[in-house]
Enzyme design. Structure first.
Site, PDB file in Angstrom:
ATOM      1  N   ASP A 109      59.000 -31.490  15.348  1.00  0.00           N
ATOM      2  CA  ASP A 109      59.345 -32.044  14.045  1.00  0.00           C
ATOM      3  C   ASP A 109      60.808 -32.441  13.972  1.00  0.00           C
ATOM      4  OD1 ASP A 109      56.783 -31.619  12.689  1.00  0.00           O
ATOM      5  OD2 ASP A 109      57.196 -29.501  13.029  1.00  0.00           O
TER       6      ASP A 109
ATOM      7  N   GLU B 270      47.156 -32.114   5.238  1.00  0.00           N
ATOM      8  CA  GLU B 270      47.656 -31.342   6.374  1.00  0.00           C
ATOM      9  C   GLU B 270      48.709 -30.367   5.858  1.00  0.00           C
ATOM     10  OE1 GLU B 270      50.020 -32.056  10.593  1.00  0.00           O
ATOM     11  OE2 GLU B 270      49.172 -33.791   9.558  1.00  0.00           O
TER      12      GLU B 270
END
Length: 267
Positions: free
Chosen positions: A62, A51
């Site tokens: 995040d 990824e």
């Protein structure tokens, strides 16, 4: 075989070999843009898929580690165009299918049709777009699927069953099961009720289910692997790169192996 099917096949191949698939996440161009392709090759030699995080100025899903890596990469001039140029320069040298994780704005700015074309040529098989609601995804989905690429859907422990079915049906490549309701990079460990949640997603999904957020150790990978087809490791790997440690050794330790694999499960 369509590009998104290569993702599913890589994950299934790992399961057929008796282990969960391992999907490492890195922020493209971090910590040093000059090392990007060599780092990617090393990670793809162990991961069944990789990824790639596209740096973005406001990566709201995040935690601090990936936010920090994203800001540094942007500061060093990393862009989606630069990433494609780097991938093009390494054609045939990366042994695992690639997934791009990007917030919507960089993809929109690039143009969906060109995005799909460049992605297919560069070995990218699918996209994860955390800030794109399913209801607003038709345009990019159509552009990607026209080239055989997949839009990977995220589900969480808070996703109602009816919506879970819709998202699993719409996903391509695999279904990304977020293990926690929160952001990446926490040290709280995996939740105790993970078994029921992952079991439910796996029962509903016709595709492999890969779990991410909070996976840091071989024990975490083994635990997730009892209930899901694969484990996605992000913040912990970014920390390894940040410290200058060997990412390949770290990933091999997660699988309980130190042998060198020539490629991921992509064959």
């Amino acid at each position: 075989m369509m590009a998104h099917q290569k993702l599913s096949a890589a994950i299934t191949a790992a399961n057929d070999a008796g282990r969960p698939a391992l999907i490492p996440f890195i922020t493209a161009g971090y910590p040093d843009p000059a090392d990007f392709i060599e780092t990617l090759k090393a990670i793809a030699a162990v991961g069944d898929a990789v990824e790639l995080g596209i740096p973005f100025s406001d990566p709201m899903a995040d935690g601090m580690t990936i936010q920090r890596s994203s800001f540094e990469a942007l500061k060093n001039g990393v862009s989606l165009k630069w990433i494609f140029e780097q991938l093009d320069s390494a054609q045939g040298e990366i042994g695992a299918p690639l997934v791009m994780m990007s917030y919507l704005n960089p993809l929109l700015a690039f143009g969906y049709d060109e995005l799909a074309e460049r992605s297919l040529a560069a070995g990218v098989c699918g996209f994860i777009v955390p800030d794109l609601p399913f209801e607003e995804s038709a345009e990019i989905r159509a552009a990607l699927e026209a080239k055989g690429l997949g839009l990977i859907q995220l589900v969480t422990p808070a996703t109602p069953t009816d919506r879970l079915k819709i998202l699993c049906d719409a996903s391509r490549g695999f279904v990304y099961a977020v293990t926690i309701t929160g952001i990446t990079g926490g040290d709280t460990g995996l939740p105790a009720d993970l078994t029921d949640y992952l079991g439910q997603v796996a029962e509903i999904s016709a595709l492999p289910v890969c779990a991410g957020f909070g996976i840091r150790s071989a024990a975490d990978v083994a635990s997730v692997g009892q209930h899901a087809a694969g484990a996605i490791v992000g913040s912990a790997l970014v920390e390894v790169l940040e410290k200058g440690d060997d990412p390949k050794s770290y990933l091999q330790s997660l699988l309980g192996t130190r042998d060198d694999r020539q490629s991921g499960g992509a064959g």
